[in-house]
Design a protein around this motif. Structure first.
Motif, PDB file in Angstrom:
ATOM      1  N   ASP A 239       1.857  17.451  26.570  1.00 45.04           N
ATOM      2  CA  ASP A 239       3.029  17.145  25.686  1.00 45.04           C
ATOM      3  C   ASP A 239       2.965  15.746  25.691  1.00 45.04           C
ATOM      4  N   THR A 240       2.524  14.753  25.950  1.00 41.82           N
ATOM      5  CA  THR A 240       2.652  13.325  25.825  1.00 41.82           C
ATOM      6  C   THR A 240       3.305  12.993  24.561  1.00 41.82           C
ATOM      7  N   PRO A 241       4.311  12.387  24.367  1.00 41.93           N
ATOM      8  CA  PRO A 241       4.936  12.056  23.025  1.00 41.93           C
ATOM      9  C   PRO A 241       4.070  11.376  21.946  1.00 41.93           C
ATOM     10  N   PHE A 242       4.268  11.471  20.682  1.00 45.44           N
ATOM     11  CA  PHE A 242       3.775  10.799  19.485  1.00 45.44           C
ATOM     12  C   PHE A 242       4.658   9.803  19.416  1.00 45.44           C
ATOM     13  N   PRO A 243       4.288   8.418  19.340  1.00 44.84           N
ATOM     14  CA  PRO A 243       5.072   7.343  19.078  1.00 44.84           C
ATOM     15  C   PRO A 243       5.199   7.107  17.607  1.00 44.84           C
ATOM     16  N   ALA A 244       6.392   6.800  17.026  1.00 39.99           N
ATOM     17  CA  ALA A 244       6.990   6.934  15.720  1.00 39.99           C
ATOM     18  C   ALA A 244       6.012   5.678  14.963  1.00 39.99           C
ATOM     19  N   PRO A 245       5.560   6.191  13.690  1.00 36.57           N
ATOM     20  CA  PRO A 245       5.065   4.886  12.543  1.00 36.57           C
ATOM     21  C   PRO A 245       6.091   4.263  12.271  1.00 36.57           C
ATOM     22  N   ASP A 246       5.633   3.028  12.195  1.00 35.34           N
ATOM     23  CA  ASP A 246       6.737   1.901  11.665  1.00 35.34           C
ATOM     24  C   ASP A 246       6.689   1.720  10.149  1.00 35.34           C
ATOM     25  N   PRO A 247       7.760   2.098   9.549  1.00 39.34           N
ATOM     26  CA  PRO A 247       7.469   1.863   7.986  1.00 39.34           C
ATOM     27  C   PRO A 247       7.417   0.627   7.490  1.00 39.34           C
ATOM     28  N   ASP A 248       7.675  -0.369   8.225  1.00 34.72           N
ATOM     29  CA  ASP A 248       7.540  -1.764   8.082  1.00 34.72           C
ATOM     30  C   ASP A 248       6.221  -2.520   8.626  1.00 34.72           C
ATOM     31  N   HIS A 249       5.604  -1.656   9.189  1.00 37.84           N
ATOM     32  CA  HIS A 249       4.415  -2.478   9.912  1.00 37.84           C
ATOM     33  C   HIS A 249       3.741  -3.430   9.015  1.00 37.84           C
ATOM     34  N   ALA A 250       2.874  -2.978   7.941  1.00 41.79           N
ATOM     35  CA  ALA A 250       2.076  -4.009   7.014  1.00 41.79           C
ATOM     36  C   ALA A 250       2.201  -3.334   5.542  1.00 41.79           C
ATOM     37  N   PRO A 251       3.468  -3.486   4.929  1.00 39.29           N
ATOM     38  CA  PRO A 251       3.461  -3.032   3.582  1.00 39.29           C
ATOM     39  C   PRO A 251       2.632  -3.603   2.725  1.00 39.29           C
ATOM     40  N   PRO A 252       1.973  -3.328   1.585  1.00 39.69           N
ATOM     41  CA  PRO A 252       1.085  -4.110   0.789  1.00 39.69           C
ATOM     42  C   PRO A 252       2.205  -4.550  -0.389  1.00 39.69           C
ATOM     43  N   ILE A 253       1.429  -5.562  -1.008  1.00 40.17           N
ATOM     44  CA  ILE A 253       2.326  -5.960  -1.973  1.00 40.17           C
ATOM     45  C   ILE A 253       1.907  -5.454  -3.246  1.00 40.17           C
ATOM     46  N   LEU A 254       2.787  -4.513  -3.894  1.00 41.44           N
ATOM     47  CA  LEU A 254       2.292  -3.766  -5.052  1.00 41.44           C
ATOM     48  C   LEU A 254       2.364  -4.485  -6.274  1.00 41.44           C
ATOM     49  N   SER A 255       1.704  -4.054  -6.965  1.00 42.67           N
ATOM     50  CA  SER A 255       1.515  -4.566  -8.533  1.00 42.67           C
ATOM     51  C   SER A 255       2.648  -3.983  -9.115  1.00 42.67           C
ATOM     52  N   ALA A 256       3.091  -4.422 -10.327  1.00 39.88           N
ATOM     53  CA  ALA A 256       4.243  -4.073 -11.126  1.00 39.88           C
ATOM     54  C   ALA A 256       4.371  -2.635 -11.489  1.00 39.88           C
ATOM     55  N   GLU A 257       3.218  -2.150 -11.731  1.00 41.07           N
ATOM     56  CA  GLU A 257       2.921  -0.798 -12.096  1.00 41.07           C
ATOM     57  C   GLU A 257       3.299   0.255 -10.836  1.00 41.07           C
ATOM     58  N   GLN A 258       2.500  -0.355  -9.794  1.00 38.91           N
ATOM     59  CA  GLN A 258       2.716   0.636  -8.468  1.00 38.91           C
ATOM     60  C   GLN A 258       4.028   0.618  -8.148  1.00 38.91           C
ATOM     61  N   GLU A 259       4.490  -0.829  -8.213  1.00 39.15           N
ATOM     62  CA  GLU A 259       6.100  -0.961  -7.822  1.00 39.15           C
ATOM     63  C   GLU A 259       7.254   0.080  -8.471  1.00 39.15           C
ATOM     64  N   ALA A 260       6.939   0.154  -9.704  1.00 38.96           N
ATOM     65  CA  ALA A 260       7.681   1.095 -10.459  1.00 38.96           C
ATOM     66  C   ALA A 260       7.539   2.529 -10.075  1.00 38.96           C
ATOM     67  N   VAL A 261       6.237   3.024  -9.705  1.00 40.19           N
ATOM     68  CA  VAL A 261       6.305   4.278  -9.302  1.00 40.19           C
ATOM     69  C   VAL A 261       6.687   4.603  -7.998  1.00 40.19           C
ATOM     70  N   ALA A 262       6.564   3.523  -7.083  1.00 41.00           N
ATOM     71  CA  ALA A 262       7.002   3.511  -5.557  1.00 41.00           C
ATOM     72  C   ALA A 262       8.475   3.840  -5.630  1.00 41.00           C
ATOM     73  N   ARG A 263       9.168   3.098  -6.531  1.00 39.93           N
ATOM     74  CA  ARG A 263      10.395   2.879  -6.700  1.00 39.93           C
ATOM     75  C   ARG A 263      11.172   4.473  -6.941  1.00 39.93           C
ATOM     76  N   ALA A 264      10.454   5.145  -8.002  1.00 40.04           N
ATOM     77  CA  ALA A 264      10.735   6.607  -8.223  1.00 40.04           C
ATOM     78  C   ALA A 264      10.496   7.458  -7.190  1.00 40.04           C
ATOM     79  N   LEU A 265       9.609   7.141  -6.408  1.00 41.60           N
ATOM     80  CA  LEU A 265       9.230   8.385  -5.349  1.00 41.60           C
ATOM     81  C   LEU A 265      10.303   7.860  -4.212  1.00 41.60           C
TER      82      LEU A 265
END
Ligand code: ADP
Ligand code: ZN
Ligand code: ZN
Length: 722
Positions: A175-201
């Motif tokens: 039962d060793t714990p699972f460390p939490a992933p870091d949401p801000d570790h290495a975010p990509p630079i999204l294209s404008a199209e990707q950015e719009a979709v990501a925002r909706a999600l």
């Protein structure tokens, strides 16, 4: 509570009532140990009104519960999901519950276990069995049983190796714990199209409400990158995410990619986990500590404490349909789970199923599109090769034009992929002298030659035999010939054509574990492989920048069976495998070998206009009242005794109720008439969408009796018609 209704892990039983002993604190969802006859059995306390048809038992006849398991109660949305799944797929509720309680050791096992691994010392006496075990175990670590399986030897051999000091004990805390992933570790630079979709999600995650979304983007458009942003948001909010993948072979590359983005791997859930890993994952999932879980379809029923997002990647894949036990479709159950959990569910695909597109048309699902590849990578050019004109040499399967294209690719130091959805060397072996064909003794199926392992194997039941030298019917020596190609045979042809090319065969028998799959991915990435020859396993998910040529060896293969989805499946497979080409800076090319260049699917593939294909195929379905416009359910009757199976199937057909909006076809012997020694007959129920066909079937079959050895299975929304 002084009494409790308990759903036991016994598929033959419905829920039973028990007395709750004083001092035991149970509530709906509590996991308990209950007496059943002389045995003790695990069960879950259910809601009073969960199964309204159950007659309550008088207080004086109740037996007391034995114990309460130290784990959080199953949350209400999961209990509703168990009920819904059992109801929709006509399965015993206990069989569904078993998928939620998928690690029994998590319920009562010790917190640490003793595993073993090679110590590097050789035993005093190195018997062939011991040598084999040590060789196959390699670097692996596991319980005695697990190492025995890995080594292909008995438990006793493993214990012998332990006694001799060749294997050493390791205490593993489970039962060793699972460390939490870091949401801000290495975010990509999204294209404008990707950015719009990501925002909706991200907005959908924020809303924390049921919201089904089709994420429809061409191969290489960045669907994964974009849904990672939704996962990041769920992480920030402290809610859990479940990512479903169609194949466990895809797990390792996914884990690596995830770790690169979030700094930590997610929790993996699949059939290849060791018992201790399973236990640890299960406990982390039900406490909420497992923030992101990635798994095969079985991960869908786990008891997530705070589910905030579900992703179904490659959502069109038919491997999400379970074909035995509880015959559910993980994509559809995922949508229901999201509804019950009040969270968004994202179905990501470059080739969405017609069923899914229909839900979008009806306005039930939202749609987000990524119509172009990321970073200026172009879609590959698609060309057909008419095999009736551009013929391969005798005994060969690759047309001259494809061979020339391969030569050019290899010359440039790039990579090629040949796709043929057939494992082994040849699908059929026959005797040139007497015509004898090798059939499986248990199934209506030919034995498939696997030359790498010198065996013939049945792909339906797993029966294997050594590849014989002489014909068992006429004793002729050297008279057996292989008919037709499998991936191994194509690999031989490639080696003959390009002796210097390094090849890899990718099929479920060469890539059976996440570790093997990871090795393969690393080999391709490092250019240790020039030509990949693969089955449908290679159509999925992989991203190899230097792979610039895809050859489809036989585009007509999938059309042969001719079932409802044959054309759609062929289309999806070829688009997906073609989508492996030219994902980097170098442009890709796809060559499709066919004998039917004028078949609508092939023309649609070559035209590069998927919408035309979808429109025509959807219209065909509409006219035939086939899914998604109508519904099917299959009833499969099987028995070791062929006459008994046929008799029961006829009896079921005879008693079919007359219901407006429903037709019953059959019975007929199944195309796979014998499977694992059982004779099979099928009926097909065709109904309108408005009809509650499950209720009709439940009442119909519920009133019938058949002999003990006969099995009657119902497959609601079937994908296989075999
Ligand atoms: P899909 O899931 O639609 O097939 P992927 O998410 O795998 O697409 O993206 C294809 C490739 O392009 C991957 O190697 C991915 O890392 C890369 N990629 C996509 N979007 C971006 C981005 N915004 N920044 C950097 N790389 C990206
Ligand atoms: Zn013969
Ligand atoms: Zn078989």
């Amino acid at each position: 509570m002084t009494r409790a209704r308990v759903l036991l892990l016994n598929a033959a039983l419905g829920p039973l009532d028990y007395r709750v002993p004083a001092g035991m604190d149970v509530q709906p969802g509590s996991i308990v140990i209950a007496p059943l006859g002389p045995r003790q059995i695990i069960g879950v306390v259910w809601d009073e009104d969960g199964f309204p048809d159950v007659e309550p038992v008088g207080d004086n006849r109740l037996r007391p519960l034995i114990g309460l398991v130290d784990a959080p109660p199953l949350p209400a949305p999961l209990r509703r999901l168990v009920e819904w799944t059992a109801d929709y797929y006509l399965a015993p509720p206990a069989a569904v519950l078993r998928m939620a309680l998928a690690s029994l050791s998590a319920l009562d096992g010790p917190r640490s276990v003793i595993e073993y691994r090679a110590s590097g010392r050789l035993p005093d006496r190195l018997t062939p069995q011991r040598a084999q075990a040590l060789d196959r175990i390699g670097e692996r670590q596991g319980l005695v049983r697990e190492l025995a399986l890995a080594g292909g030897v008995s438990d006793a051999v493993i214990r012998g190796l332990v006694k001799q000091g060749a294997l050493e004990a390791v205490e593993v805390s489970v039962d060793t714990p699972f460390p939490a992933p870091d949401p801000d570790h290495a975010p990509p630079i999204l294209s404008a199209e990707q950015e719009a979709v990501a925002r909706a999600l991200v907005a959908a995650v924020d809303a924390a409400a049921f919201h089904p979304v089709l994420l429809d983007g061409v191969t290489g458009s960045g669907k994964t990158e974009v849904y990672f942003e939704a996962i990041a948001q769920a992480l920030r909010q402290g809610r859990q995410t479940l990512v479903l993948l169609p194949e466990i072979a895809l797990t390792q590359p996914f884990l690596d990619r995830f770790a690169a983005r979030f700094g930590r791997a997610p929790v993996a859930w699949h059939s290849g986990l060791r018992q201790s890993e399973r236990r640890r994952a299960w406990r982390a999932i039900c406490t909420g500590e497992a923030r992101v879980t990635v798994g095969a379809r079985s991960a869908l029923f786990l008891p997530y404490a705070r589910l905030g997002l579900i992703i179904v990647d490659e959502a069109h894949e038919t491997s999400f349909k379970q074909e035995d036990g509880v015959r559910y479709h993980a994509r559809d159950v995922a949508v229901m789970r999201a509804k019950l959990e009040s969270c968004p569910v994202v179905l990501a695909s470059a080739t969405p199923a017609i069923e899914t597109r229909r839900q979008v048309e009806l306005g039930h699902y939202a749609e987000l599109r990524l119509p172009a590849r990321f970073g200026g990578a172009r879609m590959p050019a698609i060309e057909g090769i008419d095999l009736t004109e551009d013929k391969p040499d005798r005994g060969r399967w690759l047309a001259p034009r494809l061979v020339a294209a391969m030569a050019a690719v290899l010359e440039r130091g790039e990579q090629a992929l040949l796709f043929l959805n057939r494992r082994g060397y040849a699908p059929l072996t026959l005797c040139r002298t007497c015509g004898h064909r090798f059939q499986c003794p248990n199934c209506t199926a030919w034995m498939v030659e696997h030359r790498l392992t010198h065996r013939l194997a049945c792909h339906h039941c797993g029966h294997v035999m050594p590849a014989p030298r002489a014909c068992p019917a006429c004793d002729s020596e050297d008279s057996l010939v292989a008919c037709g190609p499998g991936v191994e045979r194509i690999a031989d042809e490639v080696k003959a054509l390009f002796p210097d090319a390094r090849t890899a065969i990718v099929a479920s028998d060469t890539l059976w574990s996440p570790a093997r799959a990871a090795e393969f991915v690393a080999d391709v990435a490092a250019h240790r492989i020039d030509v990949i020859i693969g089955t449908q396993l290679v159509t999925k998910g992989y991203h190899f920048p230097d792979l610039t040529l895809v050859g489809v060896v036989d585009a007509d293969l999938g059309l042969e069976g001719g079932d409802l989805r044959a054309a759609e499946r062929t289309f999806q497979q070829i688009v997906q495998v073609g989508g492996r080409a030219g994902r980097g800076e170098k442009p890709g090319r796809v060559l499709i070998q066919t004998r039917m260049p004028r078949a609508p699917v092939i023309r649609a593939l070559l035209s590069g206009d998927p919408e035309r294909f979808y429109a025509a195929e959807t219209e065909n379905r509409r006219r035939a009242h086939a899914p998604p416009f109508g519904r099917f359910a299959a009833i499969i009757v099987s028995d070791e005794d062929g006459a008994a199976a046929a008799e029961t199937a006829r009896m079921i057909a005879r008693t079919a109720p007359i219901v407006p909006g429903m037709e019953v076809f059959g019975p007929a012997p199944a195309p796979l008439a014998v499977l694992r020694g059982r004779h099979r007959h099928r009926l097909l129920v065709h109904a309108t969408r408005a009809l509650d066909v499950q209720a009709v079937i439940r009442a119909w079959l519920g009133g019938l009796d058949w002999k003990a050895g006969t099995r009657v299975a119902v497959d609601v929304d079937p994908y296989s018609f075999m």
